[in-house]
Write an enzyme that holds these catalytic residues in place. Structure first.
Site, mmCIF file in Angstrom:
data_model
loop_
_atom_site.group_PDB
_atom_site.id
_atom_site.type_symbol
_atom_site.label_atom_id
_atom_site.label_comp_id
_atom_site.label_asym_id
_atom_site.label_seq_id
_atom_site.Cartn_x
_atom_site.Cartn_y
_atom_site.Cartn_z
ATOM 1 N N ASP A 1 -8.138 3.724 1.039
ATOM 2 C CA ASP A 1 -7.195 4.198 2.051
ATOM 3 C C ASP A 1 -7.997 4.666 3.279
ATOM 4 O O ASP A 1 -8.775 5.608 3.186
ATOM 5 C CB ASP A 1 -6.405 5.367 1.445
ATOM 6 C CG ASP A 1 -5.359 5.917 2.385
ATOM 7 O OD1 ASP A 1 -5.350 5.520 3.565
ATOM 8 O OD2 ASP A 1 -4.557 6.747 1.927
ATOM 9 N N CYS B 1 0.861 -1.180 0.000
ATOM 10 C CA CYS B 1 0.000 0.000 0.000
ATOM 11 C C CYS B 1 0.896 1.228 0.000
ATOM 12 O O CYS B 1 2.059 1.147 -0.396
ATOM 13 C CB CYS B 1 -0.982 -0.035 1.168
ATOM 14 S SG CYS B 1 -0.197 -0.033 2.800
ATOM 15 N N CYS C 1 -1.351 0.766 7.394
ATOM 16 C CA CYS C 1 -2.791 0.479 7.531
ATOM 17 C C CYS C 1 -3.172 -0.792 6.758
ATOM 18 O O CYS C 1 -3.347 -1.863 7.338
ATOM 19 C CB CYS C 1 -3.634 1.660 7.049
ATOM 20 S SG CYS C 1 -3.371 3.191 7.977
ATOM 21 N N ARG C 2 -3.288 -0.665 5.439
ATOM 22 C CA ARG C 2 -3.873 -1.768 4.670
ATOM 23 C C ARG C 2 -2.942 -2.967 4.522
ATOM 24 O O ARG C 2 -3.349 -4.104 4.744
ATOM 25 C CB ARG C 2 -4.285 -1.260 3.273
ATOM 26 C CG ARG C 2 -5.448 -0.310 3.299
ATOM 27 C CD ARG C 2 -5.590 0.448 2.008
ATOM 28 N NE ARG C 2 -4.509 1.408 1.824
ATOM 29 C CZ ARG C 2 -4.349 2.195 0.770
ATOM 30 N NH1 ARG C 2 -5.219 2.119 -0.228
ATOM 31 N NH2 ARG C 2 -3.353 3.036 0.694
ATOM 32 N N SER C 3 -1.697 -2.728 4.101
ATOM 33 C CA SER C 3 -0.841 -3.891 3.799
ATOM 34 C C SER C 3 -0.419 -4.680 5.048
ATOM 35 O O SER C 3 -0.361 -5.912 4.974
ATOM 36 C CB SER C 3 0.353 -3.513 2.916
ATOM 37 O OG SER C 3 1.204 -2.582 3.527
ATOM 38 N N ASN D 1 2.350 1.467 4.354
ATOM 39 C CA ASN D 1 2.667 0.202 5.043
ATOM 40 C C ASN D 1 2.370 0.284 6.537
ATOM 41 O O ASN D 1 3.026 -0.341 7.354
ATOM 42 C CB ASN D 1 4.135 -0.213 4.806
ATOM 43 C CG ASN D 1 4.468 -1.639 5.221
ATOM 44 O OD1 ASN D 1 5.596 -1.938 5.597
ATOM 45 N ND2 ASN D 1 3.515 -2.539 5.181
HETATM 46 P P1 4NP Z 1 -1.783 2.773 4.069
HETATM 47 O O1 4NP Z 1 -2.433 4.128 4.633
HETATM 48 O O2 4NP Z 1 -1.254 3.105 2.701
HETATM 49 O O3 4NP Z 1 -2.945 1.830 4.018
HETATM 50 O O4 4NP Z 1 -0.709 2.381 5.050
HETATM 51 C C1 4NP Z 1 -1.743 5.348 4.676
HETATM 52 C C2 4NP Z 1 -0.840 5.575 5.679
HETATM 53 C C3 4NP Z 1 -0.187 6.800 5.751
HETATM 54 C C4 4NP Z 1 -0.441 7.758 4.801
HETATM 55 C C5 4NP Z 1 -1.344 7.515 3.778
HETATM 56 C C6 4NP Z 1 -1.998 6.306 3.722
HETATM 57 N N1 4NP Z 1 0.218 9.021 4.875
HETATM 58 O O5 4NP Z 1 -0.115 9.909 4.068
HETATM 59 O O6 4NP Z 1 1.090 9.201 5.733
#
Ligand code: 4NP
Length: 159
Positions: A126, A10, A15-17, A13
Site C-alpha cells: 500500500d 485494493c 492507488c494500486r487497483s 481503489n
Molecule cells: P489503495 O490505497 O488501496 O491502493 O487505493 C489506499 C487508499 C486509501 C486508503 C488506504 C489505502 N485510505 O486509508 O483511505
C-alpha cells in the site's frame, strides 16, 4: 467480445487497483489485444467512492504515458463475483476481504495478483502513506505482472 474479464481490487481503489487497470489496458492495447480483455477495478473500502485516483497515482502513470485521471473509485459489489471471470486482490488483506464477502456459489476466480501474474506470493504494498518512490515501486511491480498477463503482441514475428 472479451475473452476474459478481470477486476483488480485494493483497499481504496485510488492507488494500486486503478494503476493496475490503466496499465493492463495500456499493455493489452499495445499487444493488439484490447478487445480480448474487459478490465475494471474496485476497492474493498468505501472511503473514496466517486473519487478520482490519488494524484500521485495519476502522476506516476502519466510519467509512463498512461492516463488514469478519468477513473472513479467504487466499492466491490456482490454482482462483481459473477460479472468477472477473475478478481485479483493486490494484497492478502484484500484477498481475505474478498473471500469473506463472496456470495456462495459465485463464479469468479479470486486470486492474489502476484501469484497469478508474477509467480510470487508478494503483496503489492500500500503506497498511500508513502511517497514518490513507493508509487514508482508499485507501478513497476504492477507493470511486470500486467505485461505477463497481456502477453506478446499478436503481430510479433514467431521466434
Ligand atoms: P489503495 O490505497 O488501496 O491502493 O487505493 C489506499 C487508499 C486509501 C486508503 C488506504 C489505502 N485510505 O486509508 O483511505
Amino acid at each position: 467480445m472479451p475473452q476474459i474479464s478481470i477486476l483488480f481490487v485494493c483497499l481504496g481503489n485510488i492507488c494500486r487497483s486503478p494503476l493496475a487497470e490503466g496499465i493492463l489496458r495500456h499493455l493489452a492495447a499495445a499487444a493488439g489485444r484490447a478487445d480480448e480483455f474487459l478490465i475494471d477495478s474496485a476497492g474493498t473500502g468505501a472511503w473514496h467512492i466517486g473519487d478520482p485516483p490519488d494524484s500521485r497515482a495519476i502522476a506516476v502513470a502519466a510519467e509512463h504515458g498512461i492516463d488514469i485521471s478519468t477513473l472513479r473509485a467504487r466499492r466491490v459489489e456482490a454482482a462483481d463475483f459473477d460479472r468477472f471471470d477473475l478478481i485479483l486482490a493486490l494484497d492478502r488483506k484484500n484477498l481475505q476481504s474478498l473471500r469473506e464477502s463472496a456470495p456462495a456459489g459465485a463464479s469468479a476466480r479470486i486470486a492474489l495478483f502476484a501469484e497469478h501474474a508474477l509467480a510470487t506470493a508478494d503483496d503489492v504494498p500500500d503506497p498511500y502513506f508513502g511517497g514518490r518512490a513507493e508509487f514508482e515501486d508499485v507501478y513497476r511491480m504492477l507493470y511486470r505482472g500486467c505485461a505477463s498477463m497481456a502477453g506478446s503482441p499478436k503481430d510479433e514475428p514467431p521466434s
